[in-house]
Design a protein around this motif. Sequence first.
Motif, PDB file in Angstrom:
ATOM      1  N   TRP A 173     -17.450   4.838  13.540  1.00 38.39           N
ATOM      2  CA  TRP A 173     -18.877   5.048  13.786  1.00 38.39           C
ATOM      3  C   TRP A 173     -19.591   5.499  12.515  1.00 38.39           C
ATOM      4  O   TRP A 173     -20.758   5.152  12.289  1.00 38.39           O
ATOM      5  N   GLY A 174     -18.901   6.254  11.677  1.00 38.14           N
ATOM      6  CA  GLY A 174     -19.481   6.614  10.386  1.00 38.14           C
ATOM      7  C   GLY A 174     -19.671   5.393   9.503  1.00 38.14           C
ATOM      8  O   GLY A 174     -20.705   5.232   8.844  1.00 38.14           O
ATOM      9  N   TYR A 175     -18.675   4.512   9.507  1.00 41.23           N
ATOM     10  CA  TYR A 175     -18.781   3.292   8.715  1.00 41.23           C
ATOM     11  C   TYR A 175     -19.836   2.344   9.286  1.00 41.23           C
ATOM     12  O   TYR A 175     -20.501   1.615   8.544  1.00 41.23           O
ATOM     13  N   LEU A 176     -19.988   2.357  10.603  1.00 42.61           N
ATOM     14  CA  LEU A 176     -21.053   1.559  11.216  1.00 42.61           C
ATOM     15  C   LEU A 176     -22.422   2.053  10.745  1.00 42.61           C
ATOM     16  O   LEU A 176     -23.329   1.252  10.485  1.00 42.61           O
ATOM     17  N   THR A 177     -22.568   3.364  10.612  1.00 42.10           N
ATOM     18  CA  THR A 177     -23.821   3.933  10.101  1.00 42.10           C
ATOM     19  C   THR A 177     -24.088   3.467   8.675  1.00 42.10           C
ATOM     20  O   THR A 177     -25.227   3.130   8.311  1.00 42.10           O
ATOM     21  N   ILE A 178     -23.041   3.417   7.858  1.00 42.85           N
ATOM     22  CA  ILE A 178     -23.185   2.947   6.478  1.00 42.85           C
ATOM     23  C   ILE A 178     -23.610   1.482   6.456  1.00 42.85           C
ATOM     24  O   ILE A 178     -24.520   1.087   5.707  1.00 42.85           O
ATOM     25  N   TYR A 190     -17.625   4.340   1.642  1.00 42.50           N
ATOM     26  CA  TYR A 190     -16.872   3.418   2.499  1.00 42.50           C
ATOM     27  C   TYR A 190     -15.477   3.148   1.955  1.00 42.50           C
ATOM     28  O   TYR A 190     -15.296   2.921   0.754  1.00 42.50           O
ATOM     29  N   VAL A 208     -25.893  -2.670  16.936  1.00 36.50           N
ATOM     30  CA  VAL A 208     -26.332  -1.454  16.247  1.00 36.50           C
ATOM     31  C   VAL A 208     -26.528  -1.747  14.765  1.00 36.50           C
ATOM     32  O   VAL A 208     -27.535  -1.353  14.162  1.00 36.50           O
ATOM     33  N   ARG A 209     -25.557  -2.455  14.160  1.00 40.83           N
ATOM     34  CA  ARG A 209     -25.709  -2.801  12.742  1.00 40.83           C
ATOM     35  C   ARG A 209     -26.948  -3.660  12.526  1.00 40.83           C
ATOM     36  O   ARG A 209     -27.688  -3.485  11.555  1.00 40.83           O
ATOM     37  N   GLY A 262     -30.408  -2.343  11.918  1.00 40.89           N
ATOM     38  CA  GLY A 262     -30.811  -2.062  10.544  1.00 40.89           C
ATOM     39  C   GLY A 262     -31.895  -3.011  10.072  1.00 40.89           C
ATOM     40  O   GLY A 262     -32.768  -2.634   9.279  1.00 40.89           O
ATOM     41  N   THR A 313     -25.164  -0.163   8.789  1.00 43.06           N
ATOM     42  CA  THR A 313     -26.533  -0.260   9.304  1.00 43.06           C
ATOM     43  C   THR A 313     -27.544   0.138   8.234  1.00 43.06           C
ATOM     44  O   THR A 313     -28.606  -0.487   8.089  1.00 43.06           O
ATOM     45  N   THR A 314     -27.215   1.166   7.460  1.00 39.17           N
ATOM     46  CA  THR A 314     -28.092   1.604   6.370  1.00 39.17           C
ATOM     47  C   THR A 314     -28.230   0.519   5.308  1.00 39.17           C
ATOM     48  O   THR A 314     -29.331   0.252   4.806  1.00 39.17           O
TER      49      THR A 314
END
Length: 414
Positions: free
Chosen positions: A12-17, A188, A141-142, A145, A19-20
């Motif tokens: 989920w942290g990597y998904l946030t990256i 990442y 979710v990605r 972005g 998406t950013t």
Amino acid sequence: MSSTETEKVKPWGYLTIATTAQASTSFVSLGVASLIPFLMHPLQMTAADAGLAGGAVNTGMMALALPAGYLTDRYGEKPVMVAGCVLTGLTVMTAAWMRAFPALYTVLLFTGFWAGSVTPAGSKLVMNWFGSQKLGFAQSVRQTGVTLGGLLAALVLPVLALGTNWHTAFLVSGFPGVLAGGLVALAYRAPRGARTDSLRRPPAAGWRVVLQTLSDRDVWLTCSVGTVFVGGQFVLLSYLQLFLHSRLLWPAQTTGHFLALTILAGTIGRIFWGTFSDRTLGGRRQPALVVAGLLTAVSSLAMLLVGAATPLPAVAALTFVLGFAGLGWNGVYITLLSELGATRGKAATAVGVGVSLMQLGVLALPPLFGLLIDETHNYKDSWLLLTVFIACGVLMACAVRERRRKGPAIPGAS
């Protein structure tokens, strides 16, 4: 936090990256659309030029998205994503010094050349870390972005252009890409074993897989759907403000708020369609594309009814539905392409094919929409044209045959 809990949180942290990173490039690609009202007079642009400008970055994506997908499958998502974000940001900054539309358009094309690498790389990241039960949601979710980046651009860049000038707005639009590239580089870490098979395969074999992907019936059909749908998407992004200003005589600030509302609706839609395909449809993506396309076609046809007497809440509701469906389908589309490509171990290559080919819709449909406006001096025929195109996309989506995988690309991922 235990090591097991850390491993569960890591995807989920990597998904946030991811998406950013996607948001940083979309801040540029969709940000151009929010600046079109400020470019029309200084650069002496026609309505057809507005369509070209609004989709210029995405048109440039055609050149690199497919090679970027191949490079991602072979060398990993991290270097491709870092380079794509940083070079996108640096290139668009040079648009601040352009003084004529052809020069600006050329810079935006080169900006898209680099931006096209982020989608296949980000898609591969998600495929590596999420199984099929969460894949549609994670990819959606990605893909938020894209709309979140566009929403921020619609809120920030017009204010900058009004307060200073459009040159400053372009200069500022490049900073998120540079910062996102740094975030990916520092934070990442690809999972172990992610590139082993690709690096063992000689380059010639890799290109044979690219050709096999290009010859896949369902990949081509899905890409055709994406081409039509994304053309409609950029018609909406490029012309909604101009339509509301021309038809309802609203000022640029008000039309900008409605563009932001439409993009916000698209963000909500991307989460909804991904969750809908995962849970309600049991992991099927094609029906979600069909329903989203039908809603887009009906909403486009309803735009013919908008006039000076139309209540503001009704216009807001219609533009919300257009954004929810017309800007909300992308995550499901990327997931479907990923799953079609995953059967050959080439998820990023399939996404690269899709991202490249779908830009033909960005290149063709918005300028055609604008050309009809220039010729007829109204929007009636243009909205009808868009409705017909989207309906054709729905028919093609009905013919797609799905192929799904059960687990994540990397053992031990979520």
